[in-house]
Design a protein around this motif. Structure first.
Motif, short mmCIF file in Angstrom:
data_model
loop_
_atom_site.label_atom_id
_atom_site.label_comp_id
_atom_site.label_asym_id
_atom_site.label_seq_id
_atom_site.Cartn_x
_atom_site.Cartn_y
_atom_site.Cartn_z
N ASP A 175 0.83 -1.21 0.00
CA ASP A 175 0.00 0.00 0.00
C ASP A 175 0.85 1.25 0.00
N ARG A 176 0.38 2.25 -0.74
CA ARG A 176 1.13 3.51 -0.81
C ARG A 176 0.29 4.73 -0.48
N GLY A 177 -0.87 4.51 0.07
CA GLY A 177 -1.69 5.64 0.50
C GLY A 177 -1.99 6.63 -0.59
N ALA A 178 -1.19 7.69 -0.71
CA ALA A 178 -1.47 8.79 -1.63
C ALA A 178 -1.36 8.39 -3.10
N ARG A 179 -0.80 7.22 -3.41
CA ARG A 179 -0.61 6.82 -4.80
C ARG A 179 -1.72 5.90 -5.29
N GLY A 180 -2.95 6.19 -4.89
CA GLY A 180 -4.09 5.50 -5.46
C GLY A 180 -4.61 4.32 -4.68
N ASP A 181 -4.12 4.08 -3.47
CA ASP A 181 -4.57 2.93 -2.71
C ASP A 181 -5.50 3.31 -1.57
N ARG A 182 -5.88 4.55 -1.46
CA ARG A 182 -6.79 4.94 -0.39
C ARG A 182 -8.22 4.58 -0.75
N ASP A 183 -9.00 4.23 0.25
CA ASP A 183 -10.42 4.00 0.06
C ASP A 183 -11.13 5.32 -0.06
N GLY A 184 -12.02 5.44 -1.08
CA GLY A 184 -12.84 6.63 -1.16
C GLY A 184 -13.95 6.58 -0.13
N HIS A 185 -14.44 5.37 0.16
CA HIS A 185 -15.54 5.19 1.11
C HIS A 185 -15.23 4.01 2.02
N ARG A 186 -15.51 4.19 3.29
CA ARG A 186 -15.29 3.12 4.26
C ARG A 186 -16.47 2.15 4.30
N GLY A 187 -17.64 2.60 3.82
CA GLY A 187 -18.84 1.77 3.89
C GLY A 187 -18.68 0.39 3.29
N PRO A 188 -18.22 0.27 2.04
CA PRO A 188 -18.07 -1.07 1.44
C PRO A 188 -17.15 -1.99 2.23
N ARG A 189 -16.05 -1.44 2.76
CA ARG A 189 -15.13 -2.28 3.53
C ARG A 189 -15.80 -2.79 4.80
N ARG A 190 -16.50 -1.93 5.50
CA ARG A 190 -17.19 -2.36 6.72
C ARG A 190 -18.26 -3.40 6.41
#
Length: 264
Positions: A175-190
């Protein structure tokens, strides 16, 4: 895995219980085609590794792609090696050969974990649901077809979990955070987390109930024990997928928090 092998394969009681499930296999339980199981083969494994590397290369994450390839290839190799050296002594009048661990279940899980590594985070909820469903189907059907016992599936889970854990711990940073691996929404993961947790719990409880019913009374109900075996296999796969999924989320949260600190 050694404990499961010791109890289920090296003891008369373990062999009798698992072989009792094989006695409940019926033609009516089988799908008209075993294509989903036959898909898992050496050419398909190699093709999967190539596709994983291509996706990683397109995302400029070749090192991650190589790590994902290691998960698949090392899991497959370990499963093959263990099956050759882990003998099944004939101590309970068993008529079926050694099958520990399941190569099909190992590859299904390793493939899911490898694809999860190279997939952008916003698509991972969909990947884990589809991959978990297929892995459960494979594990379930290998038991239904009489190809594998429950201990074989548990052994496969342990192998895939070991290699994805080793690569994530000592391999390239996934994971690289700022390079496109951040979740836009936490809902689907939960939502996926809760679906996996509930599915694991329900499957486990159904399996326990079927086992109690199958061994109660004078004669064993082989059909009920088969159901218990199918549920135990499915619960094992779901539990391992849940562990990897939750660990993936915790890893991401930790990195996001560190990036939020001033000066980062």
């Amino acid at each position: 895995m050694p404990l499961v092998y010791a109890v289920a394969v090296l003891t008369p009681v373990g062999q009798r219980v698992e072989d009792a499930a094989l006695g409940g296999v019926r033609e009516s339980d089988l799908f008209s085609s075993d294509t989903a199981l036959n898909v898992i083969s050496v050419p398909v494994i190699l093709l999967l590794v190539v596709v994983i590397a291509a996706v990683a290369l397109a995302r400029r994450r070749l090192a991650v792609g190589l790590g994902a390839g290691v998960v698949v290839l090392a899991s497959a190799a370990t499963s093959t090696l263990v099956k050759r050296i882990a003998e099944r002594p004939e101590i309970a009048q068993s008529t079926t050969p050694n099958s520990f661990p399941s190569g099909h279940a190992t590859i299904a899980l390793a493939a899911l974990f490898a694809v999860l590594m190279v997939t952008p985070r916003r698509f991972r909820p969909l990947v884990v649901i589809v991959g978990a469903a297929y892995a459960v189907f494979v594990a379930n059907q290998t038991v239904v077809y009489g190809w594998h016992r429950v201990s074989d599936i548990i052994g496969a889970c342990a192998i895939a979990l070991f290699w994805v854990g080793a690569v994530r711990a000592f391999g390239p940073r996934v994971d690289r955070g700022a390079r496109g691996d951040r979740d836009g929404h936490r809902g689907p993961r939960r939502l996926v987390t809760w679906v996996l947790l509930v599915a694991t719990g329900v499957t486990f409880l159904v399996g326990v109930a079927a086992l109690v019913y199958g061994i109660s009374g004078g004669a064993h109900d082989h059909r009920a024990i088969l159901v218990a075996g199918r549920m135990a296999s499915s619960a094992s796969v779901l539990a391992v997928v849940t562990i990897v999924w939750i660990a993936d989320g915790m890893h991401h949260a930790a990195r996001t928090d560190s990036e939020a600190l001033p000066g980062r």
